[in-house]
Motif scaffolding. Structure first.
Motif, mmCIF file in Angstrom:
data_model
loop_
_atom_site.group_PDB
_atom_site.id
_atom_site.type_symbol
_atom_site.label_atom_id
_atom_site.label_comp_id
_atom_site.label_asym_id
_atom_site.label_seq_id
_atom_site.Cartn_x
_atom_site.Cartn_y
_atom_site.Cartn_z
ATOM 1 N N VAL A 157 45.010 32.443 44.435
ATOM 2 C CA VAL A 157 46.414 32.337 44.849
ATOM 3 C C VAL A 157 47.078 33.693 44.615
ATOM 4 N N LYS A 158 47.162 34.474 45.658
ATOM 5 C CA LYS A 158 47.613 35.867 45.541
ATOM 6 C C LYS A 158 49.071 36.004 45.105
ATOM 7 N N ASN A 159 49.906 35.009 45.388
ATOM 8 C CA ASN A 159 51.324 35.133 45.045
ATOM 9 C C ASN A 159 51.697 34.470 43.713
ATOM 10 N N PHE A 160 50.689 34.070 42.915
ATOM 11 C CA PHE A 160 50.973 33.498 41.599
ATOM 12 C C PHE A 160 51.473 34.618 40.691
ATOM 13 N N PRO A 161 52.700 34.502 40.172
ATOM 14 C CA PRO A 161 53.283 35.591 39.379
ATOM 15 C C PRO A 161 52.469 36.010 38.152
ATOM 16 N N LEU A 162 51.670 35.124 37.604
ATOM 17 C CA LEU A 162 50.879 35.444 36.413
ATOM 18 C C LEU A 162 49.407 35.644 36.750
ATOM 19 N N ARG A 163 49.124 35.997 37.985
ATOM 20 C CA ARG A 163 47.742 36.173 38.438
ATOM 21 C C ARG A 163 47.003 37.203 37.576
ATOM 22 N N HIS A 164 47.685 38.268 37.160
ATOM 23 C CA HIS A 164 47.039 39.291 36.325
ATOM 24 C C HIS A 164 46.555 38.702 34.995
ATOM 25 N N ASP A 169 41.997 36.577 31.750
ATOM 26 C CA ASP A 169 41.349 35.434 31.109
ATOM 27 C C ASP A 169 39.975 35.167 31.714
ATOM 28 N N LEU A 170 39.848 35.352 33.032
ATOM 29 C CA LEU A 170 38.533 35.201 33.673
ATOM 30 C C LEU A 170 37.551 36.227 33.113
ATOM 31 N N GLY A 171 38.008 37.450 32.942
ATOM 32 C CA GLY A 171 37.143 38.474 32.366
ATOM 33 C C GLY A 171 36.695 38.104 30.969
ATOM 34 N N ASP A 172 37.621 37.644 30.151
ATOM 35 C CA ASP A 172 37.278 37.230 28.787
ATOM 36 C C ASP A 172 36.277 36.073 28.786
ATOM 37 N N ALA A 173 36.497 35.094 29.675
ATOM 38 C CA ALA A 173 35.606 33.930 29.720
ATOM 39 C C ALA A 173 34.201 34.326 30.171
ATOM 40 N N HIS A 174 34.114 35.216 31.160
ATOM 41 C CA HIS A 174 32.793 35.661 31.607
ATOM 42 C C HIS A 174 32.095 36.465 30.507
ATOM 43 N N LEU A 175 32.858 37.274 29.805
ATOM 44 C CA LEU A 175 32.278 38.042 28.701
ATOM 45 C C LEU A 175 31.762 37.107 27.613
ATOM 46 N N GLU A 176 32.570 36.136 27.263
ATOM 47 C CA GLU A 176 32.200 35.160 26.224
ATOM 48 C C GLU A 176 30.986 34.327 26.637
ATOM 49 N N SER A 177 30.859 34.082 27.942
ATOM 50 C CA SER A 177 29.742 33.257 28.413
ATOM 51 C C SER A 177 28.474 34.070 28.669
ATOM 52 N N GLY A 178 28.518 35.359 28.336
ATOM 53 C CA GLY A 178 27.313 36.173 28.443
ATOM 54 C C GLY A 178 27.101 36.813 29.798
ATOM 55 N N ASN A 179 28.160 36.998 30.548
ATOM 56 C CA ASN A 179 28.055 37.610 31.863
ATOM 57 C C ASN A 179 28.919 38.878 31.912
ATOM 58 N N PRO A 180 28.482 39.945 31.222
ATOM 59 C CA PRO A 180 29.317 41.144 31.122
ATOM 60 C C PRO A 180 29.562 41.847 32.454
ATOM 61 N N ALA A 181 28.624 41.767 33.389
ATOM 62 C CA ALA A 181 28.818 42.430 34.679
ATOM 63 C C ALA A 181 29.993 41.805 35.435
ATOM 64 N N LYS A 182 30.046 40.496 35.449
ATOM 65 C CA LYS A 182 31.149 39.809 36.118
ATOM 66 C C LYS A 182 32.460 40.029 35.350
ATOM 67 N N ALA A 183 32.367 40.028 34.034
ATOM 68 C CA ALA A 183 33.548 40.262 33.203
ATOM 69 C C ALA A 183 34.152 41.621 33.493
ATOM 70 N N GLU A 184 33.298 42.618 33.633
ATOM 71 C CA GLU A 184 33.782 43.978 33.863
ATOM 72 C C GLU A 184 34.639 44.064 35.121
ATOM 73 N N GLY A 185 34.201 43.398 36.188
ATOM 74 C CA GLY A 185 34.977 43.414 37.418
ATOM 75 C C GLY A 185 36.366 42.842 37.238
ATOM 76 N N TYR A 186 36.460 41.715 36.550
ATOM 77 C CA TYR A 186 37.762 41.098 36.316
ATOM 78 C C TYR A 186 38.617 41.946 35.372
ATOM 79 N N LEU A 187 38.020 42.431 34.302
ATOM 80 C CA LEU A 187 38.791 43.181 33.313
ATOM 81 C C LEU A 187 39.270 44.510 33.893
ATOM 82 N N ARG A 188 38.536 45.068 34.794
ATOM 83 C CA ARG A 188 38.968 46.297 35.457
ATOM 84 C C ARG A 188 40.208 46.033 36.319
ATOM 85 N N ASP A 189 40.279 44.840 36.924
ATOM 86 C CA ASP A 189 41.397 44.494 37.801
ATOM 87 C C ASP A 189 42.603 43.922 37.073
ATOM 88 N N ALA A 190 42.417 43.558 35.813
ATOM 89 C CA ALA A 190 43.495 42.875 35.070
ATOM 90 C C ALA A 190 44.702 43.741 34.824
#
Length: 125
Positions: free
Chosen positions: A92-99, A104-125
């Motif tokens: 949802v691109k217009n969600f004001p708290l999308r960032h 949070d997606l980056g943190d969850a992927h990192l916590e679940s052992g998927n650092p490559a996916k986490a990096e993409g989200y955390l870079r965009d956060a």
């Protein structure tokens, strides 16, 4: 005396379903219950907020409640469900708290052992 009146008005307003203060209070309670491993109570509070947001017809509050649902799932250790909840919101691109959702997606992927996916989200956060 005036300060006491203002305080009472604020307390009453915070207790009214559908106000920002009410949503914030319920979300804090839900996350605290989740952190204490009380899944049923956390999700009951989320459902109460969801029904209120639906009754108000407020898309922003509906999205906000879903974000908080993801936080509860994350706190309960249900990382795959938190990721699924947040991925729906991330679209949802217009969600004001999308960032916040992206972070949070980056943190969850990192916590679940998927650092490559986490990096993409955390870079965009």
């Amino acid at each position: 005396m005036y300060a006491l009146y203002i305080l009472c008005v604020m307390l009453v307003a915070g207790g009214q379903p559908g106000t920002a203060a009410w949503y914030q209070k319920k979300a804090e309670e839900a996350v605290a219950k989740a952190q204490g491993a009380n899944r049923a109570e956390a999700l009951r509070l989320i459902e109460e907020m969801r029904k209120t947001a639906e009754g108000q017809g407020s898309q922003d509050w509906k999205l906000w409640v879903e974000w908080k649902k993801g936080l509860c799932e994350y706190s309960l250790g249900d990382l795959s469900q938190a990721i699924a909840t947040w991925e729906k919101l991330e679209a949802v691109k217009n969600f004001p708290l999308r960032h916040e959702v992206i972070r949070d997606l980056g943190d969850a992927h990192l916590e679940s052992g998927n650092p490559a996916k986490a990096e993409g989200y955390l870079r965009d956060a």
